[in-house]
Design an enzyme around this catalytic site. Structure first.
Site, short mmCIF file in Angstrom:
data_model
loop_
_atom_site.label_atom_id
_atom_site.label_comp_id
_atom_site.label_asym_id
_atom_site.label_seq_id
_atom_site.Cartn_x
_atom_site.Cartn_y
_atom_site.Cartn_z
N ASP A 110 -4.94 -5.75 5.26
CA ASP A 110 -6.07 -5.51 5.79
C ASP A 110 -7.20 -6.20 4.71
O ASP A 110 -8.37 -5.84 4.97
CB ASP A 110 -6.39 -4.23 6.39
CG ASP A 110 -6.16 -3.35 5.21
OD1 ASP A 110 -6.06 -3.49 4.23
OD2 ASP A 110 -6.17 -1.91 5.72
N SER A 112 -4.45 6.08 -0.16
CA SER A 112 -4.07 5.24 1.14
C SER A 112 -2.90 4.35 0.96
O SER A 112 -2.14 4.02 1.66
CB SER A 112 -5.09 4.26 1.45
OG SER A 112 -5.45 3.50 0.62
N HIS A 146 -5.26 -3.07 1.74
CA HIS A 146 -3.99 -2.49 1.63
C HIS A 146 -2.91 -3.56 1.87
O HIS A 146 -3.15 -4.81 2.48
CB HIS A 146 -3.54 -1.46 2.68
CG HIS A 146 -4.65 -0.60 2.53
ND1 HIS A 146 -5.84 -0.32 3.35
CD2 HIS A 146 -4.76 0.47 1.75
CE1 HIS A 146 -6.48 0.76 3.07
NE2 HIS A 146 -5.84 1.31 1.91
#
Ligand code: NAG
Ligand code: NAG
Ligand code: NAG
Ligand code: NAG
Ligand code: NAG
Ligand code: NAG
Length: 380
Positions: free
Chosen positions: A345, A42, A348
């Protein structure tokens, strides 16, 4: 008039093109990258997740709000290290592999991104066998490498053709491996057990690099892990009243950062071994850890006046990270100005943080050896 001007312009372009091709032959423009191929999780996915898990949290607002400005599958408010790298090299943003498969044309592109949110370096089965059962994707590094091999015929058919294309490509190998530790850490598995995964993770990354070199890759940039002890998610999972566990300067958890350092040390040793075996390649370590440590140590100097450890988008708690109220949950809203935060978040980072990390890599001193992004080679 307009026609006349444009044909003069086009003659100029032809001269520039001629000059560029002569210059290339002479080796003057030795370090231009014509495409980027990337693998990872991610931290690097630019949209593959849309095709594998359309319910993933990163596919909903407010993800993407600061740049695109809508969700794209990137787990960020804006661009990632891969995006800033491509833009710095003068390339378009690198498209996700699964997007090509679903319709468009792989041949006329300047790179492909194989990274998938949640991906691990080791195959998912490794974790399932050990009862670590919340691995969210099977698209591990070896699966991503298989995808790369699948598109090879559309890029080149002979080894000299492949060597030419891949010789001028930048391969971004990661970041990958972070999730191999996140899943067990978030299940409170013991650090002793998780530590035994490190050599296996390094092996998985090394064998992917070796395969790419065999297929013609010359320049590979391999990121290490971020300091996980500074992550809002880890700080929440492992919050403690024992103040000795925290670094007084940063507020990060020391023992978790030591774990990241251990992985990074092992990775760098392995990269040196690979480099020694393949002198014609450039294996570049991308030091995400130290490049980001700068702003964990001095957040306000980098514009992070909201603090380095508290997430911009989250559902409360001391670090604004709450597993039952995550970013993109309708009850959760983002902070007004994400550029004032390091953490987007809780897991990340923000676009602003990724921009600083990328600057530290491409402009120095956080790549080892220093990557050259200038088109003019040193001996010119
Ligand atoms: C794919 O790209 C090639 C080369 O640029 C072109 O000839 C072909 O028409 C394209 N195909 C599609 C379906 O766009
Ligand atoms: C991953 O593979 C396992 C075993 O084949 C399967 O049970 C599981 O549903 C797969 N998970 C995902 C997210 O595709
Ligand atoms: C390689 O060969 C295949 C099959 O003949 C062909 O479809 C493809 O276009 C070729 N690729 C390149 C880059 O020439
Ligand atoms: C994995 O499971 C643990 C608890 O079983 C949970 O706290 C954690 O959020 C899960 N992680 C992911 C990435 O789903
Ligand atoms: C970067 O961090 C490592 C720990 O991973 C440390 O040992 C090393 O000295 C640091 N290097 C620089 C250049 O700051
Ligand atoms: C976390 O979210 C849940 C669900 O919205 C909420 O009930 C709880 O109070 C939150 N915890 C904190 C520490 O804010």
């Amino acid at each position: 008039m307009a026609h006349h001007r444009s044909s003069v312009f086009s003659i100029k372009i032809q001269f520039i093109k001629l000059f560029l091709s002569l210059a290339t032959i002479k080796g003057v423009f030795g370090n231009c990258y014509t495409s980027v191929f990337s693998f990872g999780d991610s931290l690097t996915d630019t949209g593959n997740i849309y095709f594998t898990d359309p319910t993933q949290q990163c596919l909903f607002p407010p993800y993407g709000e600061s740049y695109f400005p809508h969700p794209t599958g990137r787990c960020c408010n804006g661009r990632l290290v891969l995006d800033f790298t491509a833009q710095t090299l003068g390339l378009p943003l690198i498209k996700p592999y699964l997007g090509f498969e679903h319709g468009s044309n792989v041949t006329s592109i300047q790179g492909v991104n194989f990274a998938v949110v949640g991906a691990t370096a080791l195959d998912a089965a490794f974790f399932f066998e050990r009862g670590i059962d919340n691995v969210s994707t099977n698209d591990s590094l070896s699966v991503q490498l298989d995808w790369f091999k699948k598109i090879l015929p559309s890029l080149c058919n002979t080894s000299s053709q492949c060597n030419e294309i891949f010789g001028s490509s930048l391969f971004l190998m990661g970041e990958i491996g972070g999730n191999d530790y996140n899943y067990p850490f978030f299940m409170y598995r013991s650090i002793e057990e998780i530590q035994t995964f490190v050599p296996l993770v390094i092996n998985a990354i090394a064998s992917a690099i070796n395969e790419l070199i065999e297929l013609g890759a010359v320049t590979l940039m391999v990121p290490g892990n971020l300091p996980i002890g500074c992550s809002a998610a880890y700080l929440t999972y492992y919050e403690t009243a024992d103040t000795d566990q925290y670094d007084p300067e940063t507020g990060c958890l020391n023992w978790l950062n030591k774990f990241s350092e251990y992985h990074n040390d092992q990775l760098q040793k392995e990269l040196s071994r690979i480099q020694a075996l393949h002198p014609h390649t450039k294996i570049i370590y991308a030091d995400f850890y130290n490049s980001s440590m700068r702003f964990y140590r001095n957040p306000s100097q980098y514009g992070f006046t909201g603090g380095a450890l508290t997430a911009c988008c989250g559902g409360g708690g001391p670090y604004n990270f709450n597993t039952s109220a995550k970013c993109s949950n309708p009850s959760v809203s983002a902070c007004d100005d994400p550029s004032k935060y390091v953490s987007w978040d809780g897991i990340h980072l923000t676009e602003a943080a990724y921009r600083w990390i990328t600057n530290g890599l491409l402009e120095g001193p956080y790549t080892i050896p220093q990557i050259s992004i200038s088109c003019v080679s040193q001996d010119a």
